[in-house]
Scaffold this active site. Structure first.
Site, PDB file in Angstrom:
ATOM      1  N   THR A   1       0.830  -1.210   0.000  1.00  0.00           N
ATOM      2  CA  THR A   1       0.000   0.000   0.000  1.00  0.00           C
ATOM      3  C   THR A   1       0.859   1.252   0.000  1.00  0.00           C
ATOM      4  OG1 THR A   1      -1.747  -1.204   1.142  1.00  0.00           O
ATOM      5  CG2 THR A   1      -1.927   1.184   1.111  1.00  0.00           C
ATOM      6  N   CYS A   2       1.951   1.248   0.745  1.00  0.00           N
ATOM      7  CA  CYS A   2       2.836   2.415   0.786  1.00  0.00           C
ATOM      8  C   CYS A   2       3.476   2.658  -0.576  1.00  0.00           C
ATOM      9  CB  CYS A   2       3.903   2.244   1.854  1.00  0.00           C
ATOM     10  SG  CYS A   2       3.224   2.219   3.532  1.00  0.00           S
ATOM     11  N   THR A   3       3.874   1.593  -1.229  1.00  0.00           N
ATOM     12  CA  THR A   3       4.448   1.724  -2.558  1.00  0.00           C
ATOM     13  C   THR A   3       3.404   2.283  -3.520  1.00  0.00           C
ATOM     14  OG1 THR A   3       6.002  -0.074  -2.144  1.00  0.00           O
ATOM     15  CG2 THR A   3       5.568   0.478  -4.450  1.00  0.00           C
TER      16      THR A   3
END
Length: 158
Positions: free
Chosen positions: A46-48
């Site tokens: 999700t962060c990527t």
């Protein structure tokens, strides 16, 4: 909790921008509006996705002279590798001491082990150092409304 209209907490932290430099918010207000995008950790799905979404929408932020910075608790060298592997064109601020997640009141716990990380959050800071927009994720997989962030940044230039 830092809210709209509050003075943004000033800070000095390492900036991963291909090199490692020192970043002080109050020294960068001439880059305003400044978008501070907190994310839990590099190299997670999700962060990527979130940081790549900011990358893909950079033209929309550059059109309004806004500057985007990602912030996580990762070490600056990890952030530089994350930038390189994902073609990120903006700097990433290392909150390895977890001072920023405390100052902005966006600390969260990552299991297992209750590791303190940033809650997914976005703040827009204007040229006077005031917060003009705040978004806090309700779940670890929730991403911000990038168009709302852009509108808030555009409004901060007015």
């Amino acid at each position: 909790m830092v809210d709209i209209g509050d003075e943004a907490p000033d800070f000095t932290a390492p900036l991963a921008n291909g090199d490692v430099e020192t970043f002080t918010l109050s020294d960068r207000l001439d880059e305003a509006p400044i978008v501070l995008a907190f994310f839990p950790a590099s190299f997670t799905p999700t962060c990527t996705s979130e940081m790549c979404a900011f990358r893909d929408r950079m033209a929309k932020f550059e059109d309004i002279d806004a500057t985007v910075y990602g912030i996580s608790v990762d070490l600056p060298y990890t952030l530089n590798e994350f930038r390189d592997q994902n073609g990120l064109t903006f700097g990433l601020i290392s909150d390895e001491r977890r001072e920023l997640i405390d100052a902005y009141d966006v600390a969260d716990a990552f299991s297992p082990g209750n590791i303190r990380v940033a809650r997914r959050a976005v703040f827009v800071v204007d040229g006077d150092g005031r917060v003009t927009y705040r978004w806090l994720g309700d779940s670890p997989k929730q991403e911000p409304d990038y168009d709302a962030v852009r509108r808030a940044a555009a409004d901060a230039t007015a």
